[in-house]
Scaffold this active site. Structure first.
Site, short mmCIF file in Angstrom:
data_model
loop_
_atom_site.label_atom_id
_atom_site.label_comp_id
_atom_site.label_asym_id
_atom_site.label_seq_id
_atom_site.Cartn_x
_atom_site.Cartn_y
_atom_site.Cartn_z
CG ASP A 47 51.66 35.21 36.18
OD1 ASP A 47 51.89 35.46 34.98
OD2 ASP A 47 52.55 34.85 36.98
CE1 TYR A 52 55.74 30.69 39.90
CE2 TYR A 52 53.62 31.38 39.06
CZ TYR A 52 54.97 31.61 39.24
OH TYR A 52 55.53 32.77 38.75
CG HIS A 114 59.28 30.86 34.95
ND1 HIS A 114 58.47 30.04 35.68
CD2 HIS A 114 59.48 31.96 35.73
CE1 HIS A 114 58.19 30.61 36.84
NE2 HIS A 114 58.80 31.77 36.90
CB SER A 218 53.64 44.94 42.80
OG SER A 218 53.46 44.62 41.46
N GLY A 220 57.74 44.33 46.58
CA GLY A 220 59.15 44.21 46.94
C GLY A 220 59.40 43.10 47.93
CG PHE A 224 61.23 37.75 47.84
CD1 PHE A 224 61.46 36.69 46.98
CD2 PHE A 224 60.68 38.93 47.31
CE1 PHE A 224 61.19 36.79 45.63
CE2 PHE A 224 60.41 39.04 45.96
CZ PHE A 224 60.66 37.97 45.12
CE LYS A 273 50.16 34.29 48.24
NZ LYS A 273 50.73 34.56 49.55
N PRO A 277 40.97 37.31 51.48
CG PRO A 277 39.07 36.13 52.15
CD PRO A 277 40.50 36.36 52.52
CG LEU A 280 41.25 38.09 45.85
CD1 LEU A 280 42.49 37.42 45.28
CD2 LEU A 280 40.18 37.03 46.09
CD GLN A 282 43.98 46.54 50.36
OE1 GLN A 282 45.19 46.55 50.26
NE2 GLN A 282 43.36 46.26 51.50
CG ASN A 283 46.06 43.21 46.28
OD1 ASN A 283 46.20 44.20 46.99
ND2 ASN A 283 46.60 42.04 46.57
N1 LIG Z 1 58.24 35.50 36.25
C1 LIG Z 1 58.77 35.27 37.42
O1 LIG Z 1 59.93 34.83 37.54
C2 LIG Z 1 57.98 35.55 38.67
C3 LIG Z 1 58.63 35.65 39.89
C4 LIG Z 1 57.89 35.96 41.03
C5 LIG Z 1 56.51 36.16 40.94
N2 LIG Z 1 55.90 36.02 39.72
C6 LIG Z 1 54.44 36.18 39.60
O2 LIG Z 1 54.05 37.39 40.23
C7 LIG Z 1 53.07 37.14 41.21
C8 LIG Z 1 53.16 38.17 42.32
O3 LIG Z 1 54.44 38.24 42.88
P1 LIG Z 1 54.78 37.68 44.31
O4 LIG Z 1 53.95 36.46 44.58
O5 LIG Z 1 56.25 37.62 44.39
O6 LIG Z 1 54.36 38.73 45.32
P2 LIG Z 1 53.47 39.96 45.62
O7 LIG Z 1 52.17 39.83 44.99
O8 LIG Z 1 54.31 41.14 45.37
O9 LIG Z 1 53.38 39.84 47.19
C9 LIG Z 1 52.74 38.83 47.86
C10 LIG Z 1 52.86 39.11 49.35
O10 LIG Z 1 52.21 40.34 49.67
C11 LIG Z 1 51.14 40.11 50.59
N3 LIG Z 1 50.01 40.96 50.14
C12 LIG Z 1 49.26 40.81 49.03
N4 LIG Z 1 48.35 41.79 48.92
C13 LIG Z 1 48.52 42.59 50.00
C14 LIG Z 1 47.88 43.76 50.45
N5 LIG Z 1 46.87 44.32 49.77
N6 LIG Z 1 48.30 44.32 51.62
C15 LIG Z 1 49.31 43.76 52.32
N7 LIG Z 1 49.97 42.64 51.94
C16 LIG Z 1 49.57 42.05 50.78
C17 LIG Z 1 50.84 38.64 50.48
O11 LIG Z 1 50.36 38.15 51.70
P3 LIG Z 1 48.88 37.50 51.80
O12 LIG Z 1 48.83 36.39 50.80
O13 LIG Z 1 48.82 37.02 53.19
O14 LIG Z 1 47.91 38.60 51.50
C18 LIG Z 1 52.23 38.07 50.18
O15 LIG Z 1 52.98 37.95 51.37
C19 LIG Z 1 53.36 35.69 41.62
O16 LIG Z 1 52.29 35.10 42.32
C20 LIG Z 1 53.64 35.07 40.29
O17 LIG Z 1 52.46 34.81 39.59
C21 LIG Z 1 56.61 35.74 38.59
#
Ligand SMILES: NC(=O)c1ccc[n+]([C@@H]2O[C@H](COP(=O)([O-])OP(=O)(O)OC[C@H]3O[C@@H](n4cnc5c(N)ncnc54)[C@H](OP(=O)(O)O)[C@@H]3O)[C@@H](O)[C@H]2O)c1
Length: 322
Positions: A47, A52, A114, A218, A220, A224, A273, A277, A280, A282-283
């Site tokens: 995505d 980005y 977007h 996902s 929360g 941020f 995101k 590794p 990554l 686990q998710n």
């Molecule tokens: N359409 C839109 O306006 C919009 C807005 C926001 C996001 N998005 C898309 O959605 C994607 C995901 O959202 P997001 O980036 O806001 O955040 P997210 O995936 O909800 O959270 C990322 C955060 O969680 C941590 N994390 C990831 N996996 C984890 C796990 N298994 N255990 C513990 N911590 C974990 C990451 O740290 P580490 O990296 O250190 O693991 C990072 O700090 C974005 O990358 C983007 O592609 C779209």
């Protein structure tokens, strides 16, 4: 072996993986390797977005995986997004083509509006990605209506530059309006969706129209914190919340896996995101166990209507959710 990831069938017959890798805040210097490693781990959906700022590097990771024979192009589901400064109808196709060239691709599997905001055009040679502000660092509105932008997207879709197209950050009224003017309904709606912001009415509305929902952020507040957003610092982390932790313990899974499964089990796609590794891997494994009906209801019951990804939370005076 990589876990099996089910797909969701879109309203045009295409299949979209229920789990993908989100590219927001993936650093340029590590992005190509992360994409390549994510493909090795078993991710097929990526995505991305103009905003980005890492589409060139993402494309390099994809190319390496294809060149090494790990995957074929058709195995992948590449998503990108139209940024706010390119909403004028004559700007949509040129920027889409630039983004495709950056990735080194002939088509996107999904291309998304977007945000439902039109901002003044910024030439890519002046600043790219443009962000929210113009050349003079001012917030300048654009002139495009959402209907005009939508029709320009439909033309690109009909031309085959994207196999599916979507909308993001739309509220119910805007989605209902799309129905008035759409030649083709969108295939997907991408929204902030986690237990603090469930938006069940919006999810139900989209699903009732055959529009697949993708959840972003996902976890929360966690996403941020990286941005030092005060609201995220003031909110108890979902990943450390006792309710989520106890459900995770019950299933011998991590809190992150429970938060992702809460969506995927309801046919809502997720795009977490991670720069790590282990996380990554686990998710990606978030469809091989089932939460009970009570678990799902308990998690949904944590709703606080609490939104993080809103422009005013970044000091940008565009209150699209007002
Ligand atoms: N359409 C839109 O306006 C919009 C807005 C926001 C996001 N998005 C898309 O959605 C994607 C995901 O959202 P997001 O980036 O806001 O955040 P997210 O995936 O909800 O959270 C990322 C955060 O969680 C941590 N994390 C990831 N996996 C984890 C796990 N298994 N255990 C513990 N911590 C974990 C990451 O740290 P580490 O990296 O250190 O693991 C990072 O700090 C974005 O990358 C983007 O592609 C779209």
């Amino acid at each position: 072996m990589a876990p099996t990831v089910p797909s969701v069938k879109l309203n045009n017959g295409k299949e979209m993986p229920l789990v993908g890798f989100g590219l927001w805040k993936v650093n340029n210097d590590t992005c190509a390797d992360q994409v390549y490693n994510a493909i090795k781990t078993g991710y097929r959906l990526f995505d991305g977005a103009c905003d980005y700022g890492n589409e060139v590097e993402s494309g390099q990771g994809v190319k390496r995986a294809i060149d090494e024979g790990l995957v074929k192009r058709e195995d992948l589901f590449i998503v990108s997004k139209l940024w706010n400064s390119f909403h004028d109808k004559e700007r949509v196709k040129p920027i889409l083509k630039k983004q495709l060239a950056d990735w080194g691709l002939e088509y996107f599997d999904l291309y998304i509006i977007h945000f439902p905001i039109s901002l003044k055009y910024i030439d890519p040679s002046v600043r790219y990605p443009p962000g929210f502000f113009d050349e003079n660092d001012k917030l300048s509105p654009g002139k495009a209506s959402l209907e005009d932008t939508y029709h320009a997207m439909e033309e690109c879709y009909e031309e085959g530059l994207m196999k599916s197209f979507g909308i993001s950050n739309y509220v119910g009224a805007l989605l209902l309006d799309v129905e008035r003017y759409a030649k083709h309904l969108p295939q997907t709606l991408q929204i902030e969706h986690h237990p603090y912001l469930v938006q069940q009415d919006l999810v139900d509305l989209a699903k009732s129209r055959g529009i697949a929902v993708t959840a972003y952020s996902s976890f929360g507040p966690s996403s941020f914190l990286e941005l030092k957003m005060q609201k995220a610092h003031d909110t108890p982390l979902l990943l450390e919340h006792e309710t989520i932790k106890s459900i995770a313990d019950k299933h011998s899974k991590t809190p992150a896996q429970v938060l992702l499964r809460w969506s995927t089990q309801r046919d809502i796609a997720v795009i977490p995101k991670s720069n790590n590794p282990e996380r990554l891997a686990q998710n990606l494994d978030v469809c091989s166990f089932d939460l009970s009906k009570e678990d799902i209801e308990t998690i949904s019951g944590m709703d606080k209507d609490l939104r993080f990804n809103s422009p005013p939370n970044y000091g940008i005076d565009v209150p699209i959710y007002a």
